[in-house]
Design an enzyme around this catalytic site. Structure first.
Site, mmCIF file in Angstrom:
data_model
loop_
_atom_site.group_PDB
_atom_site.id
_atom_site.type_symbol
_atom_site.label_atom_id
_atom_site.label_comp_id
_atom_site.label_asym_id
_atom_site.label_seq_id
_atom_site.Cartn_x
_atom_site.Cartn_y
_atom_site.Cartn_z
ATOM 1 N N HIS A 141 0.824 -1.208 0.000
ATOM 2 C CA HIS A 141 0.000 0.000 0.000
ATOM 3 C C HIS A 141 0.858 1.257 0.000
ATOM 4 O O HIS A 141 0.430 2.299 -0.477
ATOM 5 C CB HIS A 141 -1.005 -0.002 1.165
ATOM 6 C CG HIS A 141 -0.410 0.042 2.531
ATOM 7 N ND1 HIS A 141 -0.183 -1.087 3.283
ATOM 8 C CD2 HIS A 141 -0.014 1.079 3.296
ATOM 9 C CE1 HIS A 141 0.316 -0.749 4.460
ATOM 10 N NE2 HIS A 141 0.428 0.566 4.496
ATOM 11 N N ASP A 171 0.184 -7.434 0.128
ATOM 12 C CA ASP A 171 0.610 -6.115 0.613
ATOM 13 C C ASP A 171 2.133 -6.031 0.590
ATOM 14 O O ASP A 171 2.785 -5.945 1.625
ATOM 15 C CB ASP A 171 0.074 -5.844 2.014
ATOM 16 C CG ASP A 171 0.114 -4.350 2.362
ATOM 17 O OD1 ASP A 171 0.538 -3.558 1.505
ATOM 18 O OD2 ASP A 171 -0.284 -3.989 3.485
ATOM 19 N N GLY A 250 2.887 5.222 10.111
ATOM 20 C CA GLY A 250 4.273 5.454 9.720
ATOM 21 C C GLY A 250 5.117 4.199 9.815
ATOM 22 O O GLY A 250 6.207 4.120 9.242
ATOM 23 N N SER A 252 4.180 1.296 8.639
ATOM 24 C CA SER A 252 3.890 0.428 7.487
ATOM 25 C C SER A 252 5.153 0.076 6.717
ATOM 26 O O SER A 252 5.990 0.946 6.440
ATOM 27 C CB SER A 252 2.920 1.122 6.535
ATOM 28 O OG SER A 252 1.602 0.992 6.955
ATOM 29 N N SER A 267 1.745 -4.451 7.785
ATOM 30 C CA SER A 267 0.627 -4.107 6.914
ATOM 31 C C SER A 267 -0.345 -3.158 7.603
ATOM 32 O O SER A 267 -0.540 -2.030 7.175
ATOM 33 C CB SER A 267 -0.105 -5.380 6.465
ATOM 34 O OG SER A 267 -1.239 -5.069 5.680
#
Length: 296
Positions: A141, A171, A250, A252, A267
């Site tokens: 993402h 992802d 942040g 991710s 994720s």
């Protein structure tokens, strides 16, 4: 008619009456046969039904070791969304366990610092290589949000460009490092130290794990589920690792690991590192296989 004959006639009539009243009852029973209730469904069949009929944003599910399916839902799943979800789950009876998650189930993008592009912030995952070229694995993402990423908020130090991000469904994404930039083979612990990573693996249930990210730093916990499915606003992401390690916006794309083993990429989830929460990770082996890369 003699008294004996009269008694026989009465007995015959009584027997005939019994026979006549018994026949309709038998017909009524055969006209409404009882249905056999459906037997237990497999966890795979339940998960397939949930994916098909209950893909409500803010929900997730996984199979426990005892074969029951835990269906989780966040604070946004109310009213018609909740009714749509439970309409599906109720048909499976006690094979499904409902679980209310604290807060909102979301992707951990934005906030803090790490790798930057436009208004987006994510965390670096694992460095990998293929054919003498170097790449950075991060969340899909993040790769869908922006094509070019930098190591500073001012966008002066180019890291590289995104290559074939996959989200939803999966992802993961890789950022191809710019020419001349050769990364190290470790992950930051955000405390002035780093951890060498030499191999990738799939964790087991109950495995101790650590997650690091630019917003919240280093935190540890346990793997609480495998092969989980999460429904984000954009769609479903499957085959995720679930943990009780906290994370925040942040984080991710940041690494899930233990000692020298790489396990996953951050994720999404719920909660924060003050109150705790539930987090989900893209398995790193699946991502590496998709790009044909190895740990650097």
């Amino acid at each position: 008619m003699t008294s004996l004959s009269l008694r026989r006639a009465v007995a015959t009539l009584a027997t005939g009456a019994l026979a006549l009243t018994a026949i309709p009852a038998a017909n009524a029973a055969s006209a409404a046969p009882q249905q056999t209730p459906p037997g237990p469904r497999t966890a795979a069949a339940i998960s397939a039904a949930l994916t098909k009929d209950a893909a409500v944003p803010g929900t997730a599910w996984m199979t426990r070791p005892d074969g029951k399916v835990v269906v989780s839902y966040d604070s946004t799943v109310i009213g018609t969304k909740y009714n749509s979800l439970t309409k599906v789950t109720k048909q499976f009876g006690d094979q499904v366990v409902m679980e209310k998650l604290p807060g909102k189930l979301t992707k951990y993008v934005n906030g803090g610092g790490g790798i930057y592009s436009g208004d987006w912030t994510c965390s670096a995952g694992f460095n990998v290589q293929r054919g003498g070229k170097y790449f950075l694995l991060t969340a899909g993402h993040c790769g869908k949000d922006a094509a070019t990423w930098y190591s500073d908020e001012a966008h002066r130090n180019l890291v590289g460009s995104v290559y074939r991000p996959s989200f939803p469904g999966n992802d993961y994404a890789v950022i191809a490092y710019r020419a001349g930039l050769k990364p190290g083979g470790s992950v930051s612990l955000y405390n002035g130290r780093s951890q060498d990573i030499v191999r990738a693996a799939n964790p087991g249930l109950g495995q101790t794990v650590y997650r690091s990210g630019i917003t919240s730093g280093l935190h540890g916990g346990k793997v609480t589920g495998l092969n989980a499915t999460v429904i984000y606003d954009e769609g479903a992401v499957g085959n995720l690792i679930r943990t009780n390690v906290c994370a925040e916006p942040g984080d991710s794309g940041g690494p899930l690991f233990y000692r020298t083993y790489a396990y996953g990429l951050t994720s999404g989830g719920t909660g924060d590192c003050s109150s705790g929460g539930v987090t989900y990770f893209q398995p790193v082996i699946e991502a590496m296989n998709a790009y044909g890369v190895t740990i650097y």
